[in-house]
Design an enzyme around this catalytic site. Sequence first.
Site, short mmCIF file in Angstrom:
data_model
loop_
_atom_site.label_atom_id
_atom_site.label_comp_id
_atom_site.label_asym_id
_atom_site.label_seq_id
_atom_site.Cartn_x
_atom_site.Cartn_y
_atom_site.Cartn_z
N ASP A 1 16.95 27.02 24.22
CA ASP A 1 16.37 28.05 23.36
C ASP A 1 16.60 29.44 23.93
OD1 ASP A 1 14.74 29.04 21.21
OD2 ASP A 1 13.03 29.14 22.57
N HIS B 1 7.07 36.88 18.48
CA HIS B 1 6.88 36.03 19.65
C HIS B 1 5.60 36.40 20.39
CE1 HIS B 1 11.39 35.69 19.30
NE2 HIS B 1 11.07 34.43 19.49
N SER C 1 3.69 30.58 16.57
CA SER C 1 2.34 30.48 17.11
C SER C 1 1.38 31.44 16.42
CB SER C 1 2.34 30.77 18.62
OG SER C 1 3.02 29.76 19.32
#
Length: 278
Positions: A83, A177, A208
Site C-alpha cells: 500500500d 487519511h 476510517s
Amino acid sequence: MPLTPTDEIVRRARAAGTGVGAFNVLQLEHAQAIVAGAETADRPVVLQISENTVRYHGALEPVALASLAVARAAKTPVAVHLDHAENPDLVREAVGLGLGSVMFDASKLPYAENVAATREVVEYCHRHGVWVEAELGEVGGKGGAHTPGVRTDPDEARAFVEATGVDALAVAVGSSHQMLTRDAVLDFDLIARLRAAVATPLVLHGSSGVSDADLSAAIAAGMTKVNVSTHLNKAFTRAVRAHLAEHPAAVDPRHYLTPARSAVAREVAHLLTVLAPS
C-alpha cells in the site's frame, strides 16, 4: 487455503455490487486479527502493508512474509497487497516476495510525471502478473502534496487510466487519511461520475473517517475497494489502554495484545458485513 489474488477478490465484489475491505497490517497481531475477523464474517479480505510500515520495521521482508503466512493459513480468501508505495524499488521487492498486488503512489508528482512513473511500474508489474492500483487526486491527510479538499476529475481519471494501464484507481471524493472521527462528507455524485468514466474498480482511501451508512452509500455509488487503517488502530489502542488501566502491574505484552487483537477482529468482522451484506 492458498493465497487469492487481489484482482480476483475485487473483480468478484465489483460484479456482485459489493465492497472489499482492505485493512492495514502494522505488525503480526494486526494480520492475525484481520484474518480472524474475515473468517468470522466469512468474507474475503485484503491485508495491506504500507511503505510507512516498512520503514517502521526497517524492511519489507519480515512483515510481508509473516502476512503471507497468515494469509495462506486462512479459512477465507485473503490477498496481500503493498500500500502507498512511492519507491519503485519497493514495488519490485514486493513482487519478488510474492505479493500479488501493489498500490503505487506518484500523486505528489505533476500529472505528466505521475503518468510516466505509474506506467513504468504497471508495465513491470504486469510482466510479473501483479495487479496495480494508483492514485489520482491526492487523498488528503498525509501532509505535503496531499491537500485536503482536492477532488479527482472524471475526465482526467479516464485519461490517466488509459495512459497508464492501471488495474484500479484510488480517487479523492471527500475522505481523508488518519481521520479520528467518522464524519467525512463524501461526494456520491462524483463517485457515480467516476464509476461511469473509468472501467477499472475505484478505491476509497481514508475510509476510517466514513460512517457505516456512507460506506454503504459509497459502494452503491460505485466504490469497490475500501481501505481502513486508523479505525482499527483506535480499537487496538483502546483495548490496550483498558487492559493496562485494569492491570497496572502488567508487564507481559501478550496479556494486553490479546484483547487488542480481539478488538480489531471484531471491527473487521463488522466492517466486512457493512461492505458486503449477506
